[in-house]
Design a protein around this motif. Structure first.
Motif, PDB file in Angstrom:
ATOM      1  N   LYS A 240      -5.638  -0.764  -2.577  1.00  0.00           N
ATOM      2  CA  LYS A 240      -5.727   0.404  -1.732  1.00  0.00           C
ATOM      3  C   LYS A 240      -4.783   1.578  -2.301  1.00  0.00           C
ATOM      4  CE  LYS A 240      -7.137  -1.754   2.683  1.00  0.00           C
ATOM      5  NZ  LYS A 240      -8.279  -0.720   3.064  1.00  0.00           N
TER       6      LYS A 240
ATOM      7  N   ARG B 251     -16.114  -6.946  -4.165  1.00  0.00           N
ATOM      8  CA  ARG B 251     -17.475  -7.401  -3.503  1.00  0.00           C
ATOM      9  C   ARG B 251     -16.974  -8.481  -2.539  1.00  0.00           C
ATOM     10  NH1 ARG B 251     -22.544  -8.698  -7.092  1.00  0.00           N
ATOM     11  NH2 ARG B 251     -22.191  -6.599  -7.654  1.00  0.00           N
TER      12      ARG B 251
ATOM     13  N   PHE C 201      -4.287  -6.675  -2.230  1.00  0.00           N
ATOM     14  CA  PHE C 201      -5.494  -5.747  -1.779  1.00  0.00           C
ATOM     15  C   PHE C 201      -4.591  -4.318  -1.250  1.00  0.00           C
ATOM     16  CE2 PHE C 201      -7.883  -9.685   0.222  1.00  0.00           C
ATOM     17  CZ  PHE C 201      -8.564  -9.594  -1.080  1.00  0.00           C
TER      18      PHE C 201
ATOM     19  N   ARG D  13     -13.289 -12.748  -1.937  1.00  0.00           N
ATOM     20  CA  ARG D  13     -13.853 -11.730  -2.846  1.00  0.00           C
ATOM     21  C   ARG D  13     -13.888 -11.750  -4.244  1.00  0.00           C
ATOM     22  NH1 ARG D  13     -10.938  -9.648   1.900  1.00  0.00           N
ATOM     23  NH2 ARG D  13     -12.097  -8.028   2.967  1.00  0.00           N
TER      24      ARG D  13
ATOM     25  N   SER E 191      -8.858   1.614  -5.592  1.00  0.00           N
ATOM     26  CA  SER E 191      -9.615   0.760  -6.246  1.00  0.00           C
ATOM     27  C   SER E 191     -10.253  -0.641  -5.008  1.00  0.00           C
ATOM     28  CB  SER E 191      -9.386  -0.045  -7.173  1.00  0.00           C
ATOM     29  OG  SER E 191      -8.150  -0.838  -7.218  1.00  0.00           O
ATOM     30  N   PHE E 192      -9.775  -0.283  -3.997  1.00  0.00           N
ATOM     31  CA  PHE E 192     -10.091  -1.594  -2.989  1.00  0.00           C
ATOM     32  C   PHE E 192     -11.404  -1.431  -2.390  1.00  0.00           C
ATOM     33  CE2 PHE E 192     -10.494  -3.251   1.385  1.00  0.00           C
ATOM     34  CZ  PHE E 192      -9.811  -4.551   1.154  1.00  0.00           C
ATOM     35  N   ASP E 193     -11.804  -0.305  -2.198  1.00  0.00           N
ATOM     36  CA  ASP E 193     -13.064   0.035  -1.444  1.00  0.00           C
ATOM     37  C   ASP E 193     -14.367   0.129  -2.350  1.00  0.00           C
ATOM     38  OD1 ASP E 193     -12.255   0.217   1.167  1.00  0.00           O
ATOM     39  OD2 ASP E 193     -11.766   2.583   0.705  1.00  0.00           O
ATOM     40  N   THR E 194     -14.071   0.189  -3.751  1.00  0.00           N
ATOM     41  CA  THR E 194     -15.252   0.174  -4.766  1.00  0.00           C
ATOM     42  C   THR E 194     -15.266  -0.996  -5.799  1.00  0.00           C
ATOM     43  OG1 THR E 194     -13.648   1.569  -6.331  1.00  0.00           O
ATOM     44  CG2 THR E 194     -15.034   2.755  -4.466  1.00  0.00           C
ATOM     45  N   GLU E 195     -14.003  -1.508  -5.865  1.00  0.00           N
ATOM     46  CA  GLU E 195     -14.299  -2.432  -6.870  1.00  0.00           C
ATOM     47  C   GLU E 195     -14.152  -4.033  -6.494  1.00  0.00           C
ATOM     48  OE1 GLU E 195     -14.696  -1.611  -9.741  1.00  0.00           O
ATOM     49  OE2 GLU E 195     -14.364   0.752  -9.642  1.00  0.00           O
TER      50      GLU E 195
ATOM     51  N   GLN F  98       0.780  -1.277  -0.032  1.00  0.00           N
ATOM     52  CA  GLN F  98      -0.076   0.080   0.002  1.00  0.00           C
ATOM     53  C   GLN F  98       0.931   1.407   0.043  1.00  0.00           C
ATOM     54  OE1 GLN F  98      -2.863   0.097   3.039  1.00  0.00           O
ATOM     55  NE2 GLN F  98      -3.643   2.155   2.549  1.00  0.00           N
TER      56      GLN F  98
END
Length: 364
Positions: free
Chosen positions: A136, A146, A132, A280, A140-144, A57
């Motif tokens: 971050k 599931r 991950f 995920r 894109s981690f929080d939006t892409e 990160q």
């Protein structure tokens, strides 16, 4: 919905794939060019570190004193991440990819009708901390991604389903033990043999003596998971119905071809970290959700990515005995355009390396 593994018929096999990154540099490595977050992810302590995403990160954490001109062969994830770190360290980076798209084995592209075609179904285990961390870093981690329910579903021939249901009030390792005890994917006899084999494995030792367990796992790199599993009574049926699908999800190969070290390292993470076995999936195609944010990150830092431009030849100097001394550049594209660099990184799998590596490197 739970994520699903497809259980292949026993006759299905897969060619072993290995992943390597070959770096050939003319620069002298600096002994202090290493961030604190990187130091904390070396050795056995890395598995117990609470922030395993930190290095990926945060990047290299330092800017190099001298700016190098660096060429990278291959724009799969290994090459893209190498470019991110090198650009953040202050270097001038140019990338070359044979295909018309980036991503390597995690790539996707659009067909003539605009449909996204993927190289294969990709699921992301919760222990993919480096990936991950990169997501971050690119935002894109929080939006892409599931997150799925904490259930691994197996789709068997004929459409019957089995599962490993990790949902339990108590986390690892208890959640995993009850999932294996209750799964309908294995019969009672196979469950018994699995319990015996895994009960005598380094995973159990690691729960009490982590360093000792990891040392045992590292000694198993030269044998396949199948060899290790069957030595003390593990059955072929367990491999076909349970472990092969997991091996395919991890490395696109079956248990006959994946190393015991690889599988047991993942299982050890499952045993000590509850989130490691959570799955995920991307919200869309890998190109849209994973690669495009990386490409924007690189573009913002001046990195050039040339697709449909393969490496034809490594250019290098030799000594009086014909031994390679340093790589000076590469020839790329159909016209074999010469590109000179201070360093060249070949971020390729083994078949790719074999095509690029000159005979002189093999001889010496």
């Amino acid at each position: 919905a739970a994520s699903a593994f497809h259980v292949p018929s026993p006759s299905v096999s897969s060619t072993s794939r290995a992943f390597r990154t070959l770096s050939m540099s003319t620069a002298t490595p600096s002994s202090d060019f290493q961030s604190e977050s990187a130091r904390r992810q070396i050795g056995n302590d890395a598995f117990l570190n609470q922030n395993l995403m930190a290095r990926a990160q945060n990047g290299p954490g330092k800017t190099n004193a001298s700016k190098l001109k660096i060429g990278i062969v291959g724009a799969g994830l290994a090459g893209l991440v190498a470019a991110m770190d090198l650009a953040d360290a202050g270097h001038d980076v140019e990338m070359f990819e044979l295909r018309p798209f980036v991503g390597g084995k995690v790539s996707s592209w659009k067909d003539k009708e605009g449909n996204h075609i993927e190289m294969g179904l990709h699921v992301f285990f919760g222990c993919y901390y480096n990936l991950f961390g990169i997501m971050k870093r690119t935002g894109s981690f929080d939006t892409e991604l599931r997150m799925k329910e904490h259930v691994h579903t197996f789709v068997n021939e004929g459409g019957t389903l089995g599962s490993l249901d990790f949902r339990f009030p108590i986390g690892a390792p208890v959640a995993g033990l009850q999932a294996f005890a209750r799964t309908e994917q294995l019969g009672l006899e196979d469950k018994f043999h699995n319990a015996v084999r895994l009960g005598t494995s380094p995973i159990v030792r690691a729960l009490f003596d982590f360093d000792g367990g990891m040392d045992m796992v590292r000694d198993l790199d030269d044998i396949s998971f199948t060899e290790w599993f069957t030595r003390l009574g593990g059955s072929r049926g367990s491999l076909d119905r349970m472990w092969d699908p997991i091996a395919y999800a991890l490395g696109f190969v079956d248990c006959d071809h994946i190393s015991a070290r690889c599988m047991l390292t993942i299982f050890m993470l499952f045993a000590i970290r509850t989130e490691a076995s959570v799955l995920r999936m991307l919200e869309g195609s890998p190109q849209t959700c994973l690669h495009d944010p990386i490409l924007k990150y690189l573009d913002d830092r001046g990195v050039t990515v040339r697709t449909s431009t393969g490496c034809r030849e490594l250019v290098y100097d030799t000594d009086e005995n014909g031994k390679p001394t340093r790589v000076t550049g590469i020839k790329v594209g159909p016209n074999e355009e010469l590109k000179e660099y201070d360093a060249v990184v070949c971020a390729l799998d083994v078949p790719g390396i074999k095509k690029v590596l000159p005979q002189a490197f093999r001889d010496h």
